[in-house]
Structure formats: C-alpha cells, structure tokens
Design a protein around this motif. Structure first.
Motif, PDB file in Angstrom:
ATOM      1  N   PHE A   1       0.837  -1.209   0.000  1.00  0.00           N
ATOM      2  CA  PHE A   1       0.000   0.000   0.000  1.00  0.00           C
ATOM      3  C   PHE A   1       0.870   1.257   0.000  1.00  0.00           C
ATOM      4  N   PHE A   2       0.293   2.354  -0.517  1.00  0.00           N
ATOM      5  CA  PHE A   2       1.004   3.640  -0.541  1.00  0.00           C
ATOM      6  C   PHE A   2       0.715   4.412   0.744  1.00  0.00           C
TER       7      PHE A   2
ATOM      8  N   TYR B   1       4.019  12.743  -8.481  1.00  0.00           N
ATOM      9  CA  TYR B   1       3.538  11.470  -7.915  1.00  0.00           C
ATOM     10  C   TYR B   1       3.680  10.262  -8.859  1.00  0.00           C
ATOM     11  N   PRO B   2       4.873   9.699  -8.983  1.00  0.00           N
ATOM     12  CA  PRO B   2       5.082   8.578  -9.917  1.00  0.00           C
ATOM     13  C   PRO B   2       4.706   7.235  -9.286  1.00  0.00           C
TER      14      PRO B   2
ATOM     15  N   ALA C   1       5.549   1.529  -7.649  1.00  0.00           N
ATOM     16  CA  ALA C   1       5.064   0.167  -7.366  1.00  0.00           C
ATOM     17  C   ALA C   1       5.894  -0.866  -8.138  1.00  0.00           C
ATOM     18  N   ASP C   2       6.212  -0.577  -9.399  1.00  0.00           N
ATOM     19  CA  ASP C   2       7.020  -1.512 -10.193  1.00  0.00           C
ATOM     20  C   ASP C   2       8.397  -1.698  -9.571  1.00  0.00           C
ATOM     21  N   PHE C   3       9.006  -0.569  -9.190  1.00  0.00           N
ATOM     22  CA  PHE C   3      10.333  -0.609  -8.574  1.00  0.00           C
ATOM     23  C   PHE C   3      10.298  -1.420  -7.276  1.00  0.00           C
ATOM     24  N   HIS C   4       9.275  -1.155  -6.477  1.00  0.00           N
ATOM     25  CA  HIS C   4       9.132  -1.832  -5.177  1.00  0.00           C
ATOM     26  C   HIS C   4       8.985  -3.347  -5.360  1.00  0.00           C
TER      27      HIS C   4
ATOM     28  N   LEU D   1       6.596  10.118   0.641  1.00  0.00           N
ATOM     29  CA  LEU D   1       5.766   9.173  -0.132  1.00  0.00           C
ATOM     30  C   LEU D   1       6.404   7.793  -0.005  1.00  0.00           C
ATOM     31  N   TYR D   2       5.607   6.799   0.359  1.00  0.00           N
ATOM     32  CA  TYR D   2       6.141   5.450   0.559  1.00  0.00           C
ATOM     33  C   TYR D   2       5.261   4.404  -0.087  1.00  0.00           C
TER      34      TYR D   2
END
Ligand code: GDD
Ligand code: MG
Length: 361
Positions: A104-105, A115-116, A121-124, A176-177
């Motif tokens: 979740f963000f 806000y990318p 999410a892809d990177f994470h 932002l996480y």
C-alpha cells in the motif's frame, strides 16, 4: 491497490489559512491540495483510500464524498482520538491496509510533485524488500528525513536520520512510501513516528529501499513554500499541459485563472500566479508570484507580489502587498495600504500599514 494519506495535524504552519479551512482542503493551483493526491492515486489504480485524521472530519467528509464517484475510489476516514503520529495511523487502519497481500502507498498530505506511483510500485515489487521511500534532493536537508545509502547495494538504505542536526547528506524522504502489509506488524497502537521508529527497524533488516523522484518536489506546509511550490507546479504544467494555462495580452508567463474570474484587460498578471473562482482583478492592478483564493477582489492599481490572498477578501486601490503576506478568510485591506510579510487573521479590516513581518489579530 490501497493508499493512506496522513492528514493529521492542525496545519499551524499554514495559518491564517488553516484557521478556517483544514490544510488538505486549501486550494493549491485552484484545487484542494488533497485532490491532487487522490487523483494521482486513482490514476495509478488505487481503489481504497484511507484519510488518517486526528480532528473532527465533517467538513472534509462533505467536500470529499463527491469525489469518490468522480475518481472511482472509496474514501474512508480513519479518525484518531489522540494524535497517533506518522506510524500509529497505519496500525489504526490495519483492516483496510491488510485486506489483501498487495503493498500500500502512504503519503504525507502536504507534498506536491508529479507522484510517480506506478513506477514506484514496479520498482518496489522488483527489489523484493518490505518498503520503498521516494527520495528527492534539497539544499536545506535539516528540516527533513535524510537517507544514506549502502555503498554496495544501489538504492538500499543504510541509515535514515530524521531532522539531522549535523549534515549527513542531501537526499531526503519526499514523504511518499510504498510498504508491504507486514510492516504494520512492526507498529504498536500508540503515538509512533514512522521516521524515527519504523524506518530504523526496516533499515536494520536491510529491507528499506529508496526510489529517486524525477522533476519538482515541495512540502507546501508553510506560506513561503506554498508559493515556491506553486511556481514549480506551474512550470511543470507549462511543460505537460500548456492548455491549462491562461492566455492573453494581460498575462505574463505561467498563470492559472479560473474561468469565472474577471480580470481587467489593463491589469497585468504573472508570472507564477493562480486566481480562483469568482475573483475580480481591477484596472491597472499588478499581480505576480501570488495565489488569490476564491471570491476575492483586488481593486484598481494595487500591486500584489509573493502574497497569498485567502477567500472572500478585498484589497483596496493603490495598495502594495508583498514579502509573503498572507490574508485569511474575509479580510479587508483599505485603500493605499502597504503590507510587507503580514499574516492577517480572518475577518480583519486593515487600515494602517504593516511594514514588517507581523501577525495581525
Ligand atoms: N493522522 C495523523 N496523525 N497525521 C499526522 C500526525 C498524526 O498524529 N502527525 C503528523 N501527521 C501528518 C501531517 O499532516 C503530514 O501530512 C505528515 O503526517 C508529516 O507530518 P509533518 O508535520 O508535515 O512532518 P514534516 O514535514 O516535519 O516531516 C515529514 O515530511 C518530510 C517531507 O516533507 C517527515 O516524513 C520527513 O522525514 C520528510 O522529509
Ligand atoms: Mg510537512
């Protein structure tokens, strides 16, 4: 996907605007600050948004309900009975954030950027760690949380120092996480700081990564930064959606004007100005690097520079406002007044000059 926006706090640093309006509803570029974030989350495929608040949210509920349909998201208010800090609210909203296994963000409500979320999410998902922090570079890192990297593993965070007293680096937490649901298990149900208590555990576990933000970033939680953020936002709009900017012989540089505002053809507006709904700008007025919120009037031949004019306010004729002046809701400035760096509380009438930074109550 799911997201939680940390909306708590009284927004004291953005007074006098926040005396009459919760910070997330203060319009940035003519839209409530939080709407920029809700829209970006929705565009990234988020369907469940939690707003973590620690005051009575009635006004916010009323204003935001209509956007649930518009953006196809469900917005839940998670209300704290005592301020739970920046981590406690995640525990409080555990049910929603853990409703499936997807990450979740988490967003600080006062940061503005592009806000990318999709790229984040892809990177994470690719690195396999439990959390990713968006990072940006600033000149003055002491006001922020600073990220220090592992030399061997690119993007793995080696140290996280909140508000460092000594210089440790200038790559900072952009607020932002994206986190895996299991991170909530590290948080107790009490006032807790994610920066000081949760991130160090993840760093220890070698499971916290950073993702470099491209483009502009600003924490717009205080007037000076709100204006600076507006300048950056407008130049990003100029690059990507130029059609959103105002055009005309009385407009200079990047300016946004609500279609219902009335601007005299002999006024000169810009660069770096936003003008809200139903505003009226008189003949020969000069406005630059300023934000004029809804239903306000600037009369003939006044100069407004580096100033935020709150809602329903009136600036008389031949006035000069500058130096990060902020007018609250329903303020009246009489003709020929000079204000330099004044913060004027709601419902005041100003009939003497304010030559130096001062709070006018
Ligand atoms: N629900 C809730 N409850 N929200 C809270 C609470 C609380 O008790 N306390 C603070 N918040 C919210 C604020 O409204 C804001 O959106 C966010 O948490 C961060 O709080 P700030 O008070 O704005 O913190 P900051 O600006 O000093 O520092 C934070 O942001 C920086 C980026 O702007 C930290 O996260 C830093 O590490 C970061 O660099
Ligand atoms: Mg902040």
């Amino acid at each position: 996907m799911k997201g939680l926006i940390l909306v708590g706090g009284y927004g004291t640093r953005l007074r006098p605007l926040t005396l009459t309006q919760p910070k997330p509803l203060v319009e940035f570029a003519n839209r409530p600050m939080i709407l920029h974030q809700i829209e970006a989350l929705a565009n990234a495929g988020v369907t469940d948004i939690v707003l973590a608040v620690n005051y009575r949210p009635e006004v916010m509920v009323e204003t935001l309900q209509k956007y649930e349909k518009e953006y196809g998201v469900s917005i839940t208010f998670s209300v704290e009975t005592e301020p739970l800090g920046t981590a406690g609210p995640l525990k409080l909203a555990e049910k929603i954030l853990k409703k499936d296994n997807s990450p979740f963000f988490v967003l600080n409500s006062d940061v503005i950027c592009e806000y990318p979320f999709k790229e984040l999410a892809d990177f994470h998902n690719a690195h396999g760690g439990k959390g990713t922090i968006v990072a940006t570079k600033v000149d003055e890192p002491s006001k922020y949380g600073v990220i220090v990297h592992d030399i061997q593993t690119p993007n793995l965070i080696d140290r996280f120092v909140e508000k460092p007293v000594e210089f440790v680096g200038n790559r900072i937490n952009a607020g932002l996480y994206i986190l895996n649901p299991e991170v909530i298990d590290l948080i107790e149900m009490k006032p807790t700081s994610i920066e000081k208590e949760t991130f160090p555990i993840l760093v220890e576990q070698k499971s916290l990564y950073s993702f470099d933000l491209e483009g502009f970033w600003m924490d717009v939680g205080q007037p000076k930064d709100f204006l600076a953020g507006t300048v950056l936002y407008l130049s990003s709009v100029a690059k990507k959606n130029e059609e959103k900017l105002a055009k005309g012989s009385n407009i200079v540089g990047n300016v946004i004007v609500d279609p219902t505002a009335k601007i005299s053809p002999s006024a000169k507006i810009g660069p770096n100005v936003t003008i809200g709904p139903n505003c009226v700008i008189g003949d020969g007025a000069r406005i630059e690097r300023s934000v004029i919120l809804a239903n306000s009037t600037v009369k003939e031949h006044s100069l407004v520079k580096s100033t935020i004019i709150g809602w329903n306010s009136t600036v008389g004729r031949w006035c000069r406002l500058e130096g990060v002046t902020v007018l609250g809701d329903d303020v009246e400035v009489k003709d020929e007044i000079y204000i330099n760096g004044g913060k004027v509380l709601p419902h005041k009438s100003i009939s003497t000059n304010v030559p130096q930074e001062a709070i006018i109550m």
